[in-house]
Design a protein around this motif. Sequence first.
Motif, PDB file in Angstrom:
ATOM      1  N   MET A 133      19.310  42.515 -31.819  1.00  0.00           N
ATOM      2  CA  MET A 133      18.336  41.581 -31.270  1.00  0.00           C
ATOM      3  C   MET A 133      17.690  42.144 -30.001  1.00  0.00           C
ATOM      4  O   MET A 133      16.522  41.900 -29.723  1.00  0.00           O
ATOM      5  N   GLY A 134      18.466  42.905 -29.205  1.00  0.00           N
ATOM      6  CA  GLY A 134      17.875  43.561 -28.050  1.00  0.00           C
ATOM      7  C   GLY A 134      16.802  44.550 -28.459  1.00  0.00           C
ATOM      8  O   GLY A 134      15.726  44.607 -27.844  1.00  0.00           O
ATOM      9  N   ALA A 135      17.076  45.333 -29.509  1.00  0.00           N
ATOM     10  CA  ALA A 135      16.073  46.264 -30.019  1.00  0.00           C
ATOM     11  C   ALA A 135      14.867  45.516 -30.571  1.00  0.00           C
ATOM     12  O   ALA A 135      13.732  45.992 -30.475  1.00  0.00           O
ATOM     13  N   THR A 136      15.091  44.346 -31.146  1.00  0.00           N
ATOM     14  CA  THR A 136      13.975  43.540 -31.657  1.00  0.00           C
ATOM     15  C   THR A 136      13.067  43.083 -30.524  1.00  0.00           C
ATOM     16  O   THR A 136      11.828  43.155 -30.622  1.00  0.00           O
ATOM     17  N   ILE A 137      13.669  42.605 -29.426  1.00  0.00           N
ATOM     18  CA  ILE A 137      12.866  42.196 -28.269  1.00  0.00           C
ATOM     19  C   ILE A 137      12.123  43.399 -27.692  1.00  0.00           C
ATOM     20  O   ILE A 137      10.946  43.298 -27.324  1.00  0.00           O
ATOM     21  N   ALA A 138      12.791  44.556 -27.629  1.00  0.00           N
ATOM     22  CA  ALA A 138      12.125  45.764 -27.140  1.00  0.00           C
ATOM     23  C   ALA A 138      10.955  46.157 -28.037  1.00  0.00           C
ATOM     24  O   ALA A 138       9.907  46.597 -27.555  1.00  0.00           O
ATOM     25  N   ALA A 139      11.125  45.997 -29.351  1.00  0.00           N
ATOM     26  CA  ALA A 139      10.038  46.313 -30.283  1.00  0.00           C
ATOM     27  C   ALA A 139       8.855  45.379 -30.074  1.00  0.00           C
ATOM     28  O   ALA A 139       7.686  45.813 -30.112  1.00  0.00           O
ATOM     29  N   VAL A 140       9.116  44.096 -29.847  1.00  0.00           N
ATOM     30  CA  VAL A 140       8.030  43.150 -29.588  1.00  0.00           C
ATOM     31  C   VAL A 140       7.324  43.498 -28.283  1.00  0.00           C
ATOM     32  O   VAL A 140       6.085  43.441 -28.192  1.00  0.00           O
TER      33      VAL A 140
END
Length: 316
Positions: free
Chosen positions: A284-291
């Motif tokens: 989920m941290g990587a998802t926020i970083a991707a956004v």
Amino acid sequence: MSDPADMINAVSPVRRPFRWHIIFFLLPAVIVYTAVMIIPLANTLWLSFFNQVDGQRVFVGFGNFATLFGEPRWAADFWNALKNNVIFFIIHMLVQNPIGIALAALLSLPRLRFSAFYRTAIFLPTLLSFVIVGFIWKLILSPIWGVTPYLLDVMHLKFLFAPWLGKPSSALITVSLISVWQYVGIPMMLIYAALLNIPDEIIEAAEMDGITGWSQFWKIKLPLVLPAIGIISILTFVGNFNAFDLIYTVQGALAGPDGSTDILGTLLYRTFFGFQLQLGDRSMGATIAAVMFLIILAGVSFYLFAIQRRMRHYQF
């Protein structure tokens, strides 16, 4: 009569040999940039498509993005952080950059005395560590031992004082203004350099036409430095949507009070690494970083293709 083939060979351009030394000099920088920026970014984007199930990494496609935007708890935290980030950016655009432009215009006046001292004093906070800046301003604004209540009391304005960093309604604005104080020297110096680059002939022609003072700045100088202002705006956008350090120093990882200063950077930190009793979630941290990357990419692309291409550049 000369041979036509000889004439064609005489006017044909000479092919220059490929400059292999350019690759030799660029290769170290490309390797370092790839190792430090490209590979971590690619790994982060790739990690956002996976999740941990029973200790195993499982490909979930856009499932993490659906969780971030669809699950109420994740969505509430994300949209709150994005809203605060937009406010953080708007304050910088409406306060920091106009003040930087005004300071640059004042410092470029030829008759201003001690201009070098003023430039140094204004630019000096940008060289300070964000830890020092955050700690100093927490002391200054503290209602217990801060100097702000005393100074307002001396000016008979103590009724205006409030624990600005402790109130949800004013905490984000206060932290934003601290950031403006620290980084206003950057747009000031960039605009100052652009103003110095304007040829003296243009200024002399404007003075001959009777255009002087602030009228000269608005009608002559400001249009000539618009490309520099555009660069400053996009740098402000990228810097604000990557912000983390100052808010973390002043308000902590929870970005209080009640998440009123929480931005995408602090949300990413808590999600990826965890905080207190909250366990870290790398996917989920990587998802926020991707956004965050997509938001910055969209903003930069909009500037490059919709604004910069229409902006007129003057060559001197």
